[in-house]
Design an enzyme around this catalytic site. Structure first.
Site, PDB file in Angstrom:
ATOM      1  N   PRO A 124       0.771  -1.254   0.000  1.00  0.00           N
ATOM      2  CA  PRO A 124       0.000   0.000   0.000  1.00  0.00           C
ATOM      3  C   PRO A 124       0.800   1.300   0.000  1.00  0.00           C
ATOM      4  O   PRO A 124       0.766   2.077   0.951  1.00  0.00           O
ATOM      5  CB  PRO A 124      -0.849  -0.139   1.256  1.00  0.00           C
ATOM      6  N   CYS A 125       1.462   1.570  -1.107  1.00  0.00           N
ATOM      7  CA  CYS A 125       2.202   2.825  -1.238  1.00  0.00           C
ATOM      8  C   CYS A 125       1.262   4.030  -1.265  1.00  0.00           C
ATOM      9  O   CYS A 125       1.698   5.150  -1.012  1.00  0.00           O
ATOM     10  CB  CYS A 125       3.102   2.800  -2.464  1.00  0.00           C
ATOM     11  N   HIS A 126      -0.019   3.796  -1.516  1.00  0.00           N
ATOM     12  CA  HIS A 126      -0.988   4.897  -1.507  1.00  0.00           C
ATOM     13  C   HIS A 126      -1.187   5.463  -0.110  1.00  0.00           C
ATOM     14  O   HIS A 126      -1.716   6.548   0.045  1.00  0.00           O
ATOM     15  CB  HIS A 126      -2.334   4.436  -2.095  1.00  0.00           C
TER      16      HIS A 126
END
Length: 163
Positions: A124-126
């Site tokens: 989850p780089c978001h």
């Protein structure tokens, strides 16, 4: 290596896996794009991924249980492991991640590794935002980052740090 195309609320996703696990999840207009050689197309080999992503997009899943095998150097791997440790519904800044990794002055390096993440959504780089909480860079476009963060937004009574 095998790959598949999967419809999603974020556009058609390109998925790739090898014998160790998933190596990539890319958007149609992903900055940098998917590699040219993804092997044979085999949509049936990604039923597990399709099911878990479907549950996630329906708001029924908060964590993924899939074998992941992203390709990157040792620093990238450390950053991507730190990304997986950010809880659903939470965000961290690049500086916070750099501090967690032992280098408070390395926020830009963390940002670069974040941008190289080949497994968007699954890693989850978001969930990484600017120091002031603003949405900054995302290889799939800020509208997708906003969509994912909104999907994960905790109920108001459980809200802590929001974007």
């Amino acid at each position: 290596m095998r790959h598949a195309l999967l419809p999603s609320p974020l556009g058609e996703l390109t998925l790739a896996r090898d014998e160790r696990g998933l190596v990539g999840l890319w958007y149609p207009d992903h900055r940098g794009g998917a590699p040219a050689d993804l092997g044979v197309r085999d949509d049936a080999a990604f039923g597990d991924v399709a099911a878990q992503l479907g549950e996630y997009f329906a708001g029924e899943r908060t964590a993924f249980d899939l074998p992941l095998a992203p390709r990157g150097d040792a620093f990238d791997q450390r950053v991507w492991a730190a990304l997986r440790a950010i809880p659903h519904g939470a965000v961290r800044s690049y500086g916070e991640l750099a501090r967690d990794l032992g280098g408070p002055g390395h926020a830009q390096a963390v940002g670069a590794a974040n941008g190289r993440n080949p497994l968007s959504v699954l890693v989850p780089c978001h969930r990484v935002v600017g120091a002031d909480g603003t949405l900054t860079g995302y290889a799939g476009g800020l509208w997708r980052k906003r969509f994912l963060l909104s999907l994960e937004e905790p109920a108001p009574e459980a809200a802590g740090r929001l974007f």
